[in-house]
Motif scaffolding. Structure first.
Motif, short mmCIF file in Angstrom:
data_model
loop_
_atom_site.label_atom_id
_atom_site.label_comp_id
_atom_site.label_asym_id
_atom_site.label_seq_id
_atom_site.Cartn_x
_atom_site.Cartn_y
_atom_site.Cartn_z
N ILE A 103 -2.63 26.70 36.75
CA ILE A 103 -2.54 25.94 35.50
C ILE A 103 -3.93 25.55 35.01
O ILE A 103 -4.27 25.72 33.84
N ILE A 120 -5.75 26.66 31.50
CA ILE A 120 -6.28 25.67 30.56
C ILE A 120 -7.77 25.87 30.35
O ILE A 120 -8.28 25.83 29.22
N ARG A 161 -5.86 13.57 27.92
CA ARG A 161 -5.43 14.89 27.48
C ARG A 161 -6.63 15.81 27.40
O ARG A 161 -7.76 15.38 27.16
N GLY A 190 -7.57 20.02 26.10
CA GLY A 190 -7.03 21.24 25.53
C GLY A 190 -7.79 21.67 24.30
O GLY A 190 -8.96 21.34 24.13
N LEU A 202 -2.91 19.83 27.39
CA LEU A 202 -2.22 19.35 28.59
C LEU A 202 -2.46 17.84 28.64
O LEU A 202 -3.60 17.40 28.67
N ILE A 207 3.32 14.88 33.07
CA ILE A 207 2.40 15.92 32.59
C ILE A 207 3.13 16.72 31.52
O ILE A 207 4.13 17.38 31.80
N PRO A 221 2.81 19.66 28.70
CA PRO A 221 2.03 20.72 28.04
C PRO A 221 2.44 20.84 26.57
O PRO A 221 3.49 21.41 26.27
N VAL A 241 2.52 28.36 31.64
CA VAL A 241 2.57 27.00 32.19
C VAL A 241 4.01 26.56 32.37
O VAL A 241 4.40 26.05 33.42
#
Lengths: 160, 350
Positions: free
Chosen positions: A7, A11, A41, A43, A53, A78, A80, B17
């Motif tokens: 993950i 990212i 956060r 991203g 994320l 969490i 996304p 994800v």
């Protein structure tokens, strides 16, 4: 652990390729359990489609903000988020949706909280370099009905 | 073109994800939407319902309530020998108000089952040890046949725990292990001496609760096997550390304590008042465990205690509490054409 590395890798690759934002935030539920929360956060939030994320940690009261012992935090939310952004000069108006994911930190375990619920939010971000944002979120069912519990957040961070 | 590639990459990232995260966990989560509470309903007449063969407890397995979501209360309902339970056969009342709920079978959600056997190894328990030796594998197999991933542990005790003082065993206790290892370990145990009438069961239970490597999100149970009451803090002995009320606050909602009690000089099967400070049956009762009695010789067959049926017939009902009370009364009515069962769980805190 492999899942986390994967993950983070995804990212990281997306972030360095297409833009970057990292921010800290705080907020409050306006009904339901009326909890304050803190979060962060990271991203690619920008105009068009982007991905962030986001991590949230609800507290029992604002006073608890000073007493958060990181070693004792067992669970995190969490999410996304998939965002759609509309840039207007240095301001970005955005909406986003995310499945709700629970992370068990001690056991490195993830779970989708519900296959019938997801978070939806709308917000506005100001600035470039140093960014400030405010947003509101709620929980929707897959029939697009809200649970009637809303939350507002504000945050500060670095955005490119 | 560049934008299209970028969007495709981002969408792909999102999918990766989500797929990685989805469906790979044991964390308790909401499997379905909780329906609204029924309105205009009345509570059934309790007198029409039997109160045996139904066990109700609150499940306090830790998790996190996400932002902008209301909390749910998880009620564990065990109906031994009921194989299929429909939500239509159950009614749940919180503080006299009927609740809308979702129902899910516990073994399908949590297929890990950890059981600690807290075994009195004083002289009078020789038959119980032999019975545990002879039935442990069949007991584990019966549970595993239901699709459960079973681990068993053993804590032998007399007036002392870890190690017991009256027998000499190489390992003072066995942590949660494969059933074959448990059989090997139990074969090393023997009964010896005992001294005064009470033994230190409470320390044995709390030792198991804190020292065992309970697996995250496993169903947690204990089986106490004894013919003696327990010492307790304040009874004048230096080796005692716990009162029942201290233990209950640690155990209720987190572990189910079943008991196999050998009748004789302390346990009487007709008893209903378990409030004496050294009577462990109240712990079984408050954690919604089974209370069974062996024959007068203390012969134990683990497969015959009803625990297999208890575990394989457990469901979790989740509802949203809207009661302002600090503690609650939960009532569960189970009704089919041929059977009616009722359980009341009082002074519940969430």
């Amino acid at each position: 652990m492999k899942r986390i590395i994967l993950i983070l890798l995804v990212i990281f690759l997306v972030s360095i390729s297409f833009g970057f934002e990292i921010s800290a935030l705080g907020g409050m539920e306006l009904s339901g359990k009326n909890r304050p929360y803190i979060g962060a956060r990271i991203g690619t939030l920008s105009g068009g489609v982007s991905l962030m994320l986001e991590a949230y940690y609800p507290l029992s009261s604002f006073e608890d903000v000073q007493n958060v012992n990181v070693d004792q935090v067992r669970f995190l939310e969490i999410d996304p988020y998939l965002y759609l952004g509309l840039p207007i000069s240095s301001t970005l108006i955005y909406v986003g949706v995310a499945p709700i994911v629970i992370l068990d930190i001690a056991n490195v375990d993830f779970a989708l909280y519900s296959s019938e619920l997801f978070h939806a939010k709308a917000g506005i971000r100001f600035g470039q370099g140093i960014v400030f944002f405010v947003e509101g979120l709620t929980t929707l069912t897959t029939s697009f009905e809200t649970l009637g519990i809303y939350a507002v957040s504000a945050g500060l961070g670095i955005g490119l | 073109m560049k934008k299209n590639i970028r969007r495709s990459l981002e969408m792909f990232s999102v999918l990766i994800v989500i797929l990685v995260l989805y469906g790979c966990s044991n964390i308790p989560v909401v499997s379905s939407m909780i329906p609204p509470d029924p309105t205009g309903t009345t509570k059934p007449t309790v007198d029409d319902y039997a109160t045996d063969n139904i066990f109700v407890s609150i499940d306090k397995m830790p998790t996190l309530v996400p932002i902008a979501i209301s909390d749910s209360v998880n009620v564990r309902i065990s109906l031994p020998n009921v194989e299929n339970l429909e939500a239509a056969n159950i009614r749940i009342f919180e503080d006299n108000k009927e609740q809308g709920f979702v129902l899910r079978k516990e073994s399908e959600e949590r297929n890990k089952l950890d059981i600690a056997i807290i075994l009195d190894v004083t002289g009078s328990m020789a038959n119980a040890i032999t019975g545990a030796k002879n039935s442990i594998i069949a007991f584990a197999e019966a549970l595993e046949e239901s699709g459960l991933d079973v681990r068993l542990g053993v804590v032998p005790y007399d007036d002392y725990v870890n190690p017991p003082s009256d027998i000499d065993v190489a390992s003072p206790y066995l942590n949660l292990s494969e059933p074959d290892d448990v059989e090997t370990y139990v074969n090393t145990l023997y009964a010896g001496n005992g001294g005064d009438t009470p033994e230190n069961l409470y320390d044995g239970i709390m030792f198991a609760a804190t020292a065992m490597n309970w697996r995250p999100y496993a169903q947690r149970s204990m089986i106490v096997i004894t013919d003696a009451p327990s010492h307790y803090e304040g009874d004048g002995y230096s080796f005692t550390h716990f009162t029942k009320s201290e233990m209950l606050s640690e155990l209720v909602g987190y572990v189910t304590v079943h008991g196999a009690f050998a009748p004789g000089y302390y346990y009487v099967s007709s008893a209903t008042d378990f409030s004496a400070p050294g009577d462990p049956r109240e712990i079984c009762q408050r954690t919604s465990g089974i209370i069974k009695y062996t024959d007068s010789y203390g012969n134990v067959d683990l497969t015959d205690l009803g625990i297999v049926e208890y575990v394989t017939s457990s469901w979790i009902a989740a509802f949203e509490s809207d009661s302002p009370e600090a503690t609650h009364t939960i009532e569960v009515f189970y009704a089919t054409d041929s059977t009616k069962r009722y359980a009341k769980f009082q002074n519940v805190s969430y």
